[in-house]
Every structure is written in C-alpha cells, then in structure tokens.
Design a protein around this motif. Structure first.
Motif, PDB file in Angstrom:
ATOM      1  N   ASP A  82      26.796  63.264  -0.130  1.00 26.15           N
ATOM      2  CA  ASP A  82      26.266  63.032   1.209  1.00 26.15           C
ATOM      3  C   ASP A  82      27.353  62.520   2.162  1.00 26.15           C
ATOM      4  N   ASP A  98      21.958  74.785   2.213  1.00 30.33           N
ATOM      5  CA  ASP A  98      21.669  73.369   2.039  1.00 30.33           C
ATOM      6  C   ASP A  98      22.129  72.914   0.665  1.00 30.33           C
ATOM      7  N   VAL A  99      22.006  71.620   0.423  1.00 26.87           N
ATOM      8  CA  VAL A  99      22.324  71.055  -0.884  1.00 26.87           C
ATOM      9  C   VAL A  99      21.358  71.628  -1.910  1.00 26.87           C
ATOM     10  N   VAL A 100      21.904  72.025  -3.050  1.00 25.86           N
ATOM     11  CA  VAL A 100      21.107  72.529  -4.169  1.00 25.86           C
ATOM     12  C   VAL A 100      21.253  71.523  -5.302  1.00 25.86           C
ATOM     13  N   ALA A 101      20.133  71.121  -5.891  1.00 26.98           N
ATOM     14  CA  ALA A 101      20.150  70.156  -6.988  1.00 26.98           C
ATOM     15  C   ALA A 101      19.692  70.823  -8.270  1.00 26.98           C
ATOM     16  N   GLY A 105      23.698  68.198 -11.499  1.00 24.22           N
ATOM     17  CA  GLY A 105      24.138  67.505 -10.302  1.00 24.22           C
ATOM     18  C   GLY A 105      23.701  68.238  -9.046  1.00 24.22           C
ATOM     19  N   ARG A 106      24.383  67.924  -7.941  1.00 24.08           N
ATOM     20  CA  ARG A 106      24.063  68.519  -6.641  1.00 24.08           C
ATOM     21  C   ARG A 106      25.305  69.197  -6.084  1.00 24.08           C
ATOM     22  N   GLN A 107      25.068  70.261  -5.313  1.00 22.70           N
ATOM     23  CA  GLN A 107      26.201  71.008  -4.770  1.00 22.70           C
ATOM     24  C   GLN A 107      25.855  71.599  -3.412  1.00 22.70           C
ATOM     25  N   ILE A 108      26.905  71.910  -2.657  1.00 23.36           N
ATOM     26  CA  ILE A 108      26.765  72.610  -1.388  1.00 23.36           C
ATOM     27  C   ILE A 108      27.996  73.486  -1.217  1.00 23.36           C
ATOM     28  N   GLU A 122      28.643  67.087  -6.852  1.00 26.43           N
ATOM     29  CA  GLU A 122      28.488  65.702  -7.279  1.00 26.43           C
ATOM     30  C   GLU A 122      27.725  65.711  -8.603  1.00 26.43           C
ATOM     31  N   ALA A 124      25.484  64.685 -11.813  1.00 25.63           N
ATOM     32  CA  ALA A 124      24.274  63.847 -11.924  1.00 25.63           C
ATOM     33  C   ALA A 124      24.644  62.504 -12.532  1.00 25.63           C
TER      34      ALA A 124
END
Length: 124
Positions: A82, A98-101, A105-108, A122, A124
């Motif tokens: 973020d 958008d951010v995908v979780a 973890g999360r990515q964009i 990022e 998890a």
C-alpha cells in the motif's frame, strides 16, 4: 563468483531508453550500470540486471515480432504494498488494474514507459 554471473539478466525491449532509465532508477530503486549508446543501457537492483534495448540496439533487432508486451514480467518484492502504491501514484504513475490477493500475498501490476510489466508483490 565472476563478474558475468553476479546478475540474473532480463532483456526488455523499450521504445525510449532514457525514459526507461528514469522509470527504473527514479521509481523502483534500480541503479544505472552503463549507458554506452542511446540505444542501450543496463540497470540493476540486487542480483537483477535489466538490459534496456532501444529500437537501434541489436537486442531489439533480434526480436522477430515487435508489439505489445506479453504477460511476462519482472517480479519485485516489497515490504508494504500500500505504501509503494501511494508513493508511485504520487509520482504520477498508473497501475494496470487493482491489487490482487491470493494465498501467497498481494500484488499489483505497473507498466514501464514501453508497456513492459513490473509486478510489485507483498508476501502474505
């Protein structure tokens, strides 16, 4: 380790070498290694070396079908996704979606000036 195996190198075909240098060094923490000609430069972040090959470079001429970038991308791990998104948006950069979780973890996705993809991830 010899000088040639210090890095894992990835070649990106770019439309504008100077714009690519600015993008990777100013926004993503890469360091300029060399820029021997207007058609080529290489930048590094840790063990990753990006070969930025402009239209006049031999690397670009070797590509049989020029066109839009595919789904391949450079994957950069970040500590706070973020915060990175906010920093890059404040610099005027736009994201692809958008951010995908997911479970890992999360990515964009972000595109460089030539449309090559960079994934900010990022764990998890």
């Amino acid at each position: 380790m010899t000088e040639t195996d210090q890095f894992a190198s990835v070649r990106y075909i770019v439309d504008d070498v100077q714009a690519a240098i600015e993008f990777y060094t100013a926004h993503l923490g890469f360091t300029l290694l060399t820029n021997p000609a207007p058609a080529f430069a290489d930048v590094a972040r840790g063990p990753l070396r990006l070969l930025l090959s402009g239209p006049g470079s031999s690397g670009a001429r070797a590509t049989p079908e020029p066109g839009a970038a595919g789904r391949n991308r450079v994957h950069l791990v970040v500590g706070d996704l973020d915060r990175e998104i906010g920093r890059l948006r404040a610099a005027g950069l736009a994201f692809r979606g958008d951010v995908v979780a997911g479970p890992g973890g999360r990515q964009i996705l972000l595109a460089d000036p030539s449309g090559n993809l960079v994934e900010l991830f990022e764990p998890a």
